[in-house]
Design a protein around this motif. Structure first.
Motif, short mmCIF file in Angstrom:
data_model
loop_
_atom_site.label_atom_id
_atom_site.label_comp_id
_atom_site.label_asym_id
_atom_site.label_seq_id
_atom_site.Cartn_x
_atom_site.Cartn_y
_atom_site.Cartn_z
N PRO A 63 62.07 46.49 43.86
CA PRO A 63 61.33 45.24 44.08
C PRO A 63 60.33 44.95 42.97
O PRO A 63 59.93 43.79 42.78
N ASP A 64 59.93 45.97 42.21
CA ASP A 64 58.98 45.76 41.12
C ASP A 64 59.67 45.77 39.76
O ASP A 64 59.03 45.92 38.72
N GLY A 65 61.00 45.63 39.77
CA GLY A 65 61.75 45.67 38.52
C GLY A 65 61.61 44.39 37.71
O GLY A 65 61.14 43.36 38.19
N ASN A 66 62.04 44.46 36.45
CA ASN A 66 62.09 43.28 35.59
C ASN A 66 63.47 43.21 34.95
O ASN A 66 64.33 44.05 35.21
N LYS A 67 63.67 42.23 34.09
CA LYS A 67 65.02 42.05 33.55
C LYS A 67 65.47 43.24 32.69
O LYS A 67 66.67 43.51 32.57
N GLY A 68 64.53 43.98 32.16
CA GLY A 68 64.89 45.18 31.42
C GLY A 68 65.27 46.34 32.32
O GLY A 68 66.05 47.21 31.95
N THR A 69 64.73 46.33 33.54
CA THR A 69 64.99 47.40 34.49
C THR A 69 66.45 47.48 34.88
O THR A 69 67.00 48.57 35.10
N PHE A 70 67.10 46.34 34.97
CA PHE A 70 68.44 46.27 35.55
C PHE A 70 69.56 46.32 34.52
O PHE A 70 70.71 46.10 34.84
N GLY A 71 69.20 46.60 33.28
CA GLY A 71 70.22 46.86 32.29
C GLY A 71 70.42 45.74 31.29
O GLY A 71 70.43 44.56 31.65
N LYS A 72 70.59 46.14 30.03
CA LYS A 72 70.88 45.20 28.95
C LYS A 72 72.27 45.53 28.42
O LYS A 72 72.53 46.66 27.99
N VAL A 73 73.15 44.54 28.46
CA VAL A 73 74.55 44.75 28.08
C VAL A 73 74.88 43.95 26.84
O VAL A 73 74.66 42.72 26.81
N ALA A 74 75.37 44.61 25.82
CA ALA A 74 75.86 43.93 24.62
C ALA A 74 77.38 43.83 24.70
O ALA A 74 78.07 44.82 24.95
N VAL A 75 77.89 42.61 24.49
CA VAL A 75 79.33 42.36 24.57
C VAL A 75 79.83 41.98 23.18
O VAL A 75 79.42 40.96 22.63
N PHE A 76 80.70 42.80 22.64
CA PHE A 76 81.33 42.53 21.35
C PHE A 76 82.74 42.03 21.64
O PHE A 76 83.64 42.82 21.97
N ALA A 122 70.92 47.42 23.24
CA ALA A 122 71.62 47.49 24.52
C ALA A 122 71.45 48.82 25.23
O ALA A 122 71.27 49.87 24.61
N ASP A 123 71.55 48.77 26.54
CA ASP A 123 71.67 49.97 27.36
C ASP A 123 73.13 50.38 27.54
O ASP A 123 73.43 51.54 27.82
N ALA A 124 74.04 49.42 27.43
CA ALA A 124 75.48 49.69 27.51
C ALA A 124 76.20 48.67 26.64
O ALA A 124 75.72 47.55 26.45
N ILE A 125 77.36 49.08 26.13
CA ILE A 125 78.11 48.25 25.20
C ILE A 125 79.51 48.03 25.74
O ILE A 125 80.17 48.97 26.21
N VAL A 126 79.97 46.78 25.66
CA VAL A 126 81.35 46.43 25.98
C VAL A 126 82.00 45.93 24.70
O VAL A 126 81.46 45.06 24.02
N ALA A 127 83.17 46.47 24.37
CA ALA A 127 83.84 46.07 23.14
C ALA A 127 85.33 45.86 23.39
O ALA A 127 85.96 46.70 24.05
N GLY A 128 85.85 44.73 22.91
CA GLY A 128 87.28 44.56 22.93
C GLY A 128 87.86 43.25 23.43
O GLY A 128 88.88 42.80 22.90
#
Length: 515
Positions: free
Chosen positions: A244-257, A314-320
């Motif tokens: 409940p006290d999270g922010n947009k960075g708390t829930f993950g940053k995803v980079a999509v290539f 990013a916290d996680a990367i998607v590629a393809g």
């Protein structure tokens, strides 16, 4: 979670239930017969209620086709219960008498003691109900002779067919059809669902599958639990509560290539999948010509131009997705493999680049073998992409997708999917998830891009890539089921699927009870 068992795992559990926990096999057989009887009685009650206002009578002619083993014993016990309940029951014994199991012989004597008649040939005439109790989990080779004739005869009959434990002719471990198989309306299975009635083509032959415990519990595995499982409950129960006290960075940053020129849609759909699953931020790296379109279509996403900056952010990367397989894609993938450490989802063209550049694939394998350079990794091939990776034919992959996924999961220390009508996911330790959510409407352009985005968010939020992949694939299928309910399997699109992700988190949405 529900276990999906092999024939060996089921026999192990059965044996321990009787030998370790002292529940006689005859008692388990009687319970199995009672389970089948209850299914028939429930159906007949509905037919009787429908016939009564019309002055008609529900058909009650039953044929039990019983094999030599304990599956035949289940069938004979059921035949006795039906006979005692007033059904007109015939029994055809299939196979040589000298091969009858002790339990089968015991049930045969009991049936005959109650006045039941048996024959050793297939009858003439028609039946309202046919019970397939020829083979259970023990079949390992194609049907021949009397067994094949019996299965083909059952399939020609205009009757309602109940298969006891498994349709005869279906491989209990893979779902493959061994020459021919009974086309059942309902399969009543005992203890745990067999892999053979979950995977296609066996699932198609099984019809509706009903699983009854019949006194068999996980205790019978003696701590050696089955390696394959599926999910059936609300997907929200598989996720951690949002802070409940999270922010947009708390829930993950995803980079999509993703997205070469003219393929902005792949990038967009992946981003929508990521946002719909609950990540806080998405950054898109795509061909410059896609930039304006992406910004207009999805203003919530950031559109970057520097792969190095995006990867570091990013916290996680998607590629393809839609990336292409040219030199630029190769250079980008090489950079991501060598110079990033975050959880990585490799999808679509990223997998094709690896298949085309074996030295890069070998480099990835070396990186994953070393604990110091190993990263959380998810690969998402469909059978064609898996075949290119494995340097084999697509038909070889389709013959046993689970085995292919397990091999590559171990090689790459990764969670490896094989996307089919029953997508499987393998872990490096040999666990196997088989997905039962989803439908044929998801076989549409862009569906895999949405899944890649979903997996990106899951990878950003979960430490274990296998857990992330299992939950992500299950969620993807649930969203597809909701989209199909609204739009129909023929007409739904990947965009409809992305729209329905949010609904999966409302009110405990569960998978449709179709598998």
């Amino acid at each position: 979670m529900e276990y999906l068992v092999t024939s060996q795992e089921m026999r192990f559990c059965d044996r321990n239930t009787s030998e370790r926990y002292h529940i006689p096999s005859a008692v388990l057989m009687e319970r199995a017969a009672l389970a089948c009887f209850s299914v028939i009685e429930e159906r007949q009650a509905k037919i009787r209620a429908a016939c009564e206002p019309l002055g008609a009578r529900a058909g009650d002619r039953v044929l039990v086709a019983a094999g030599c083993g304990n599956n035949g014993g289940d069938g004979l016990a059921l035949a006795r219960l039906l006979l005692q309940a007033g059904y007109r029951v015939d029994v055809s014994l299939i196979g040589p008498q000298e091969r009858q199991s002790d339990l089968m012989s015991m049930q045969l004597e009991a049936f005959q003691a109650y006045g039941g008649a048996v024959r050793r040939s297939l009858p003439e005439g028609e039946y309202d109900i046919i019970i397939d109790a020829i083979f259970g989990v023990g079949l390992t080779r194609p049907l021949t002779g009397d067994f094949l004739e019996a299965v083909e005869w059952i399939n020609r009959m205009p009757a309602w067919v109940l298969a006891v434990d498994l349709p005869s002719g279906v491989c209990a471990d893979t779902g493959a059809v061994l020459g021919a198989a009974v086309e059942a309306d309902v399969t009543v299975t005992f203890g745990f669902r067999k892999r053979g009635v979950f995977f296609y083509p066996g699932a198609r032959y099984a019809g509706r599958v009903l699983c009854f415990p019949c006194g068999i519990t996980p205790d019978g595995f003696l701590g050696q639990f089955p390696r394959c499982f599926t999910y059936t409950g609300p997907v929200g129960e598989l996720l951690s509560p949002r802070r409940p006290d999270g922010n947009k960075g708390t829930f993950g940053k995803v980079a999509v290539f993703a997205g070469q020129e003219g393929m902005a849609g792949a990038c967009l759909l992946a981003a929508r999948g990521a946002f719909g699953t609950g990540c806080g931020m998405v950054k898109l790296i795509s061909h410059p010509s896609n930039r304006v379109l992406l910004q207009r279509a999805l203003p919530e996403a950031m559109v970057g131009s520097d792969p190095r900056e995006a990867a570091g952010w990013a916290d996680a990367i998607v590629a393809g997705p839609g990336l292409g397989t040219g030199e630029g894609a190769k250079e980008l993938l090489s950079f991501l493999l060598r110079e990033t450490k975050q959880p990585l989802v490799l999808d679509a063209d990223a997998l094709n680049v690896l298949a085309l550049n074996r030295e890069m694939l070998e480099q990835l394998q070396l990186l994953q073998e070393n604990p110091d350079t190993r990263r959380p990794l998810i690969l998402t091939p469909h059978p064609g992409e898996m075949a290119r990776l494995a340097d084999c034919s697509t038909s070889e992959v389709l013959a046993d997708p689970s085995a292919c996924a397990l091999v590559w999961a171990e090689k790459l220390s990764a969670a490896v999917l094989c996307k089919t009508a029953r997508t499987v996911i393998a872990s490096p330790s040999g666990e196997l998830y088989a997905n039962g959510s989803g439908n044929s409407g998801m076989a549409t352009a862009g569906s895999g891009d949405v899944l890649a985005g979903i997996l990106g968010t899951m990878a950003a939020q979960k430490e274990d890539p296998f857990d992330a992949a299992c939950v992500g694939v299950y969620l993807h299928g649930l969203a597809g089921d909701l989209a199909a309910h609204e739009k129909g399997e023929r007409s739904m699109t990947a965009g409809d699927l992305a729209d329905k992700i949010a609904d999966c988190f409302r009110g405990g949405v569960e998978r449709r009870k179709t598998v």
